[in-house]
Design a protein around this motif. Structure first.
Motif, PDB file in Angstrom:
ATOM      1  N   ASP A  27       0.854  -1.172   0.000  1.00  0.00           N
ATOM      2  CA  ASP A  27       0.000   0.000   0.000  1.00  0.00           C
ATOM      3  C   ASP A  27       0.900   1.234   0.000  1.00  0.00           C
ATOM      4  OD1 ASP A  27       0.942   0.220   2.620  1.00  0.00           O
ATOM      5  OD2 ASP A  27      -0.899  -0.537   3.513  1.00  0.00           O
ATOM      6  N   LEU A  28       0.295   2.421   0.028  1.00  0.00           N
ATOM      7  CA  LEU A  28       1.085   3.637  -0.092  1.00  0.00           C
ATOM      8  C   LEU A  28       2.095   3.762   1.039  1.00  0.00           C
ATOM      9  CD1 LEU A  28       1.807   6.324  -1.378  1.00  0.00           C
ATOM     10  CD2 LEU A  28      -0.157   7.350  -0.188  1.00  0.00           C
ATOM     11  N   ALA A  29       1.662   3.530   2.266  1.00  0.00           N
ATOM     12  CA  ALA A  29       2.586   3.661   3.389  1.00  0.00           C
ATOM     13  C   ALA A  29       3.765   2.712   3.239  1.00  0.00           C
ATOM     14  CB  ALA A  29       1.846   3.405   4.704  1.00  0.00           C
ATOM     15  N   ASP A  30       3.500   1.495   2.832  1.00  0.00           N
ATOM     16  CA  ASP A  30       4.558   0.504   2.656  1.00  0.00           C
ATOM     17  C   ASP A  30       5.483   0.897   1.503  1.00  0.00           C
ATOM     18  OD1 ASP A  30       5.826  -1.875   3.453  1.00  0.00           O
ATOM     19  OD2 ASP A  30       4.789  -3.018   1.900  1.00  0.00           O
ATOM     20  N   ALA A  40       7.755   3.737   2.716  1.00  0.00           N
ATOM     21  CA  ALA A  40       8.795   3.213   3.597  1.00  0.00           C
ATOM     22  C   ALA A  40       9.864   2.472   2.802  1.00  0.00           C
ATOM     23  CB  ALA A  40       8.167   2.289   4.645  1.00  0.00           C
ATOM     24  N   HIS A  41       9.441   1.634   1.867  1.00  0.00           N
ATOM     25  CA  HIS A  41      10.405   0.901   1.046  1.00  0.00           C
ATOM     26  C   HIS A  41      11.265   1.849   0.212  1.00  0.00           C
ATOM     27  CE1 HIS A  41       9.891  -3.328   1.725  1.00  0.00           C
ATOM     28  NE2 HIS A  41       8.588  -3.304   1.528  1.00  0.00           N
ATOM     29  N   ALA A  42      10.667   2.923  -0.312  1.00  0.00           N
ATOM     30  CA  ALA A  42      11.440   3.864  -1.129  1.00  0.00           C
ATOM     31  C   ALA A  42      12.587   4.461  -0.311  1.00  0.00           C
ATOM     32  CB  ALA A  42      10.529   4.960  -1.670  1.00  0.00           C
ATOM     33  N   HIS A  43      12.298   4.865   0.918  1.00  0.00           N
ATOM     34  CA  HIS A  43      13.356   5.392   1.779  1.00  0.00           C
ATOM     35  C   HIS A  43      14.393   4.326   2.097  1.00  0.00           C
ATOM     36  CE1 HIS A  43      11.929   9.465   3.074  1.00  0.00           C
ATOM     37  NE2 HIS A  43      10.785   8.995   2.604  1.00  0.00           N
ATOM     38  N   LEU A  44      13.932   3.123   2.396  1.00  0.00           N
ATOM     39  CA  LEU A  44      14.868   2.054   2.735  1.00  0.00           C
ATOM     40  C   LEU A  44      15.734   1.669   1.539  1.00  0.00           C
ATOM     41  CD1 LEU A  44      12.452  -0.153   4.873  1.00  0.00           C
ATOM     42  CD2 LEU A  44      14.335   1.260   5.714  1.00  0.00           C
ATOM     43  N   ASP A  45      15.147   1.675   0.348  1.00  0.00           N
ATOM     44  CA  ASP A  45      15.927   1.358  -0.842  1.00  0.00           C
ATOM     45  C   ASP A  45      16.989   2.423  -1.108  1.00  0.00           C
ATOM     46  OD1 ASP A  45      14.460  -0.941  -1.171  1.00  0.00           O
ATOM     47  OD2 ASP A  45      13.162  -0.137  -2.747  1.00  0.00           O
ATOM     48  N   VAL A  46      16.643   3.688  -0.860  1.00  0.00           N
ATOM     49  CA  VAL A  46      17.640   4.748  -1.001  1.00  0.00           C
ATOM     50  C   VAL A  46      18.734   4.596   0.055  1.00  0.00           C
ATOM     51  CG1 VAL A  46      18.012   7.235  -0.784  1.00  0.00           C
ATOM     52  CG2 VAL A  46      16.108   6.375  -2.136  1.00  0.00           C
ATOM     53  N   ALA A  47      18.355   4.229   1.278  1.00  0.00           N
ATOM     54  CA  ALA A  47      19.359   4.027   2.328  1.00  0.00           C
ATOM     55  C   ALA A  47      20.347   2.941   1.936  1.00  0.00           C
ATOM     56  CB  ALA A  47      18.666   3.673   3.638  1.00  0.00           C
ATOM     57  N   GLU A  48      19.860   1.914   1.256  1.00  0.00           N
ATOM     58  CA  GLU A  48      20.749   0.842   0.820  1.00  0.00           C
ATOM     59  C   GLU A  48      21.626   1.271  -0.349  1.00  0.00           C
ATOM     60  OE1 GLU A  48      20.493  -3.783  -0.813  1.00  0.00           O
ATOM     61  OE2 GLU A  48      18.733  -2.823   0.064  1.00  0.00           O
ATOM     62  N   LEU A  93       6.359   5.075   8.951  1.00  0.00           N
ATOM     63  CA  LEU A  93       5.221   5.379   8.091  1.00  0.00           C
ATOM     64  C   LEU A  93       4.246   4.208   7.984  1.00  0.00           C
ATOM     65  CD1 LEU A  93       7.024   7.249   5.175  1.00  0.00           C
ATOM     66  CD2 LEU A  93       5.705   8.249   7.045  1.00  0.00           C
ATOM     67  N   ARG A  94       4.709   3.013   8.216  1.00  0.00           N
ATOM     68  CA  ARG A  94       3.828   1.848   8.070  1.00  0.00           C
ATOM     69  C   ARG A  94       2.688   1.848   9.079  1.00  0.00           C
ATOM     70  NH1 ARG A  94       8.992  -1.645   6.972  1.00  0.00           N
ATOM     71  NH2 ARG A  94       8.965  -1.726   4.695  1.00  0.00           N
ATOM     72  N   GLY A  95       2.821   2.636  10.136  1.00  0.00           N
ATOM     73  CA  GLY A  95       1.752   2.732  11.116  1.00  0.00           C
ATOM     74  C   GLY A  95       0.885   3.961  10.951  1.00  0.00           C
ATOM     75  N   VAL A  96       1.066   4.703   9.851  1.00  0.00           N
ATOM     76  CA  VAL A  96       0.327   5.955   9.640  1.00  0.00           C
ATOM     77  C   VAL A  96      -0.722   5.749   8.540  1.00  0.00           C
ATOM     78  CG1 VAL A  96       0.491   8.362   8.910  1.00  0.00           C
ATOM     79  CG2 VAL A  96       2.299   7.358  10.328  1.00  0.00           C
ATOM     80  N   PRO A  97      -2.008   5.968   8.808  1.00  0.00           N
ATOM     81  CA  PRO A  97      -3.020   5.903   7.747  1.00  0.00           C
ATOM     82  C   PRO A  97      -2.774   7.013   6.728  1.00  0.00           C
ATOM     83  CG  PRO A  97      -4.041   5.812   9.928  1.00  0.00           C
ATOM     84  CD  PRO A  97      -2.615   6.216  10.133  1.00  0.00           C
ATOM     85  N   MET A  98      -2.692   6.646   5.461  1.00  0.00           N
ATOM     86  CA  MET A  98      -2.408   7.603   4.411  1.00  0.00           C
ATOM     87  C   MET A  98      -3.693   8.115   3.756  1.00  0.00           C
ATOM     88  SD  MET A  98       0.830   8.140   4.182  1.00  0.00           S
ATOM     89  CE  MET A  98       2.095   7.511   5.288  1.00  0.00           C
TER      90      MET A  98
END
Length: 224
Positions: free
Chosen positions: A85-88, A91-99, A157-162
């Protein structure tokens, strides 16, 4: 060097900006989305001292202005979006950039604020240098920008309703609850419906988005 991350959908008719229909047709809405994305990419390109990255959902080969968008992204790192979903996905976009860019701070925006300027983006980057996070809320209660000194913290972000009127407030609370010191960015209007499109186009009258809004308005007169 800060990563300036754009999270966007390929502007494919029927899959983007559906709340602009009516008065726009699905193809016109996709053209508006493409123009908004191009304006956003231009603003990022002209922001000094940042690394541009796009997290993309969909295929530009199927999109309005696909060739123009592909050319504009020639020097960018483009990562596929992933998540349920959008929140996920955020979150993944930020984590992928961190990697991909370990140790770099990230300022993330979307494609719904084509009125953004390099000066405003540079100011957001500077503010993040003195905080754990920055958050730019939108007039509708959401947010238009999220910056994190450590992008791995985006798991919050995974705990935030978008896409609700409380998304901005809930995101701020989630950042604080994780012990992050956040500072606000200016409140902006993002483009969800036709009234938003008209206001944002007036705020940036020289952009591609404003020209596409004008084209839709002319077509409305012809149809009438």
């Amino acid at each position: 060097m800060t990563v300036l991350l754009v999270v966007a959908k390929a502007p494919v008719p029927g899959l983007v900006k559906t709340r602009l229909c009516p008065p726009a047709t699905p193809r016109q809405a996709a053209r508006l989305a493409a123009a908004a994305l191009r304006d956003t990419l231009d603003a990022v390109r002209d922001t000094p001292g940042v690394t541009p990255v796009l997290a993309l959902a969909g295929n530009l080969a199927d999109a309005e202005d696909g060739a123009g968008l592909t050319a504009a992204l020639a020097t960018w790192s483009v990562l596929p979006q992933r998540g349920t979903d959008l929140a996920d996905r955020l979150a993944h976009a930020h984590l992928d950039v961190a990697e991909a860019f370990p140790g770099r701070p990230v300022v993330q925006i979307g494609m719904d604020t084509p009125q953004l300027t390099p000066a405003r983006l540079a100011a957001a980057v500077r503010r993040l240098a003195d905080a754990d996070a920055v958050l730019g809320r939108a007039e509708d209660g959401g947010w238009w920008a999220l910056g994190l000194r450590d992008p791995r913290q985006a798991v919050v972000l995974r705990g935030v309703p978008m896409s609700t009127p409380e998304t901005g407030r809930s995101t701020w609370s989630a950042l604080a609850g994780r012990g992050l010191r956040a500072v606000p960015l200016p409140v902006l209007r993002d483009v969800d419906d036709w009234s938003d499109a008209r206001v944002v186009a007036a705020a940036a009258p020289d952009g591609r988005f404003a020209r596409q809004v004008a084209a839709v308005r002319r077509a409305m007169v012809v149809r009438a």
